[in-house]
Design a protein around this motif. Structure first.
Motif: not given
Length: 349
Positions: A21-22, A16, A2, A47, A18, A13-14, A10
């Motif tokens: 992004r998990h 997206e 990451v 992404l 769960e 991604l936050d 980033r």
């Protein structure tokens, strides 16, 4: 991984879901690629793909319960030219199974499948896989994957080149979701299919070589397994009784069995149950099989009647094999029932 993303990546991604992004999904990417550098590149590609296909992904996810652990092909955005059924805990090690009888494969519909529809089907399918596998992994406390099972009996012939166009559309999408596939299994595979697969496998793995670390490449060869016609012990090693029962439901016959086909009737049984069967059919290989977790007992062979008490929970199948015939259907009688249920165990004092 990451930390190698840009600030914008980033932030995306936050935002997206769960399951994307998990750390579990990030681990799949790290495990599925040949190096950390390749994994970072794949994450960036993922992404970008999610930005470009945000509308399709959003539409797909509105049809999928966020807490589901069961795949349902009816949730896909587009129909597909084959019959597909999902079985939870479909393998002896409790993985999900996606089961397709290739006799239902429609070559004409496949060849006429529009690329836009293929794309929507593929995206909605892997998004559902992502949610199902994420939830199942958290429930089982391990990285769960899917087992893709194909019944090869009775697959209609067609132009192999017709397969290529849809695959070219699907493959780049599926490649963005690594470590979803545990194994691909072909059951009731003829000698022709086995030979063809042996010839094609080196070519396919040469193409996908960059996807796997060098020390995992040999392991990935085991991802494709073919079980020959009549090797029911091999089926029992790979599929749970509930998956075998679902297969029997999908291929359950009428009054005849077509040339090149294998059909079955099945019942679920518990320890101590008694089953009775009757099977008749000229020129057919008839078998009564008791599937348990990881093993098989043959209760009977050939035409006639019989009954037996089962010594373990599982599934009993009455199978009629007409795979040796190249033309002509055969009249068939398959009757199977549980005639005596085992008495419930007495409650502990």
């Amino acid at each position: 991984m990451v930390s190698a993303l840009t600030t914008e990546e980033r932030a995306q991604l936050d935002r997206e879901p769960e399951d994307i992004r998990h750390y579990l999904f990030l681990t799949r990417i790290l495990r599925g690629l040949s190096s950390e550098k390749a994994a970072v590149a794949r994450m960036k590609e993922m992404l970008t793909y999610r930005r470009e296909n945000a509308t399709i992904i959003s539409r797909a996810r509105t049809r999928i319960p966020s807490d589901t652990r069961v795949f349902d092909s009816q949730r896909s955005l587009q129909d597909h030219p084959f019959l597909q059924s999902f079985v939870a805990n479909g393998t002896p090690d409790c993985l999900g199974v996606s089961l397709i009888p290739l006799r239902t494969f429609d070559w004409t519909a496949w060849g006429n499948w529009r690329s836009d529809d293929i794309r929507e089907w593929a995206i909605s399918t892997v998004e559902q896989y992502s949610i199902v596998l994420h939830n199942e992994s958290l429930a089982q406390h391990r990285m769960c994957k899917m087992c893709e099972v194909r019944d090869c009996a009775g697959m209609a012939s067609g132009n192999p080149l017709a397969l290529l166009a849809p695959i070219r559309t699907m493959a780049p999408i599926f490649a963005l979701y690594p470590e979803f596939l545990h194994r691909a299994i072909g059951i009731n595979a003829s000698s022709t299919i086995t030979t063809l697969a042996a010839l094609c496998k080196p070519i396919m793995f040469g193409f996908f070589k960059s996807w796997f670390p060098a020390d995992k490449l040999e392991e990935e060869h085991a991802k494709l397994q073919l079980v020959g016609i009549g090797d029911w012990a091999g089926v029992a090693l790979r599929l749970s009784p509930r998956a075998v029962l679902r297969w029997a439901e999908l291929v359950c016959p009428g009054a005849t069995v077509g040339a090149g086909l294998i059909v079955a009737r099945g019942v679920e049984v518990e320890l101590g149950d008694r089953v009775r069967w009757r099977c008749e059919g000229l020129g057919l290989r008839l078998s009564v099989l008791h599937f348990m977790e990881g093993s098989l007992v043959r209760l009977g062979e050939g035409p006639g009647e019989g009954e037996s008490e089962v010594r373990a929970a599982g599934a009993v199948l009455l199978v009629a094999d007409n795979s040796g015939s190249w033309w002509g259907s055969q009249a068939l009688t398959l009757q199977l029932e549980v005639i005596g249920r085992a008495a419930p165990a007495a409650a502990a004092g």
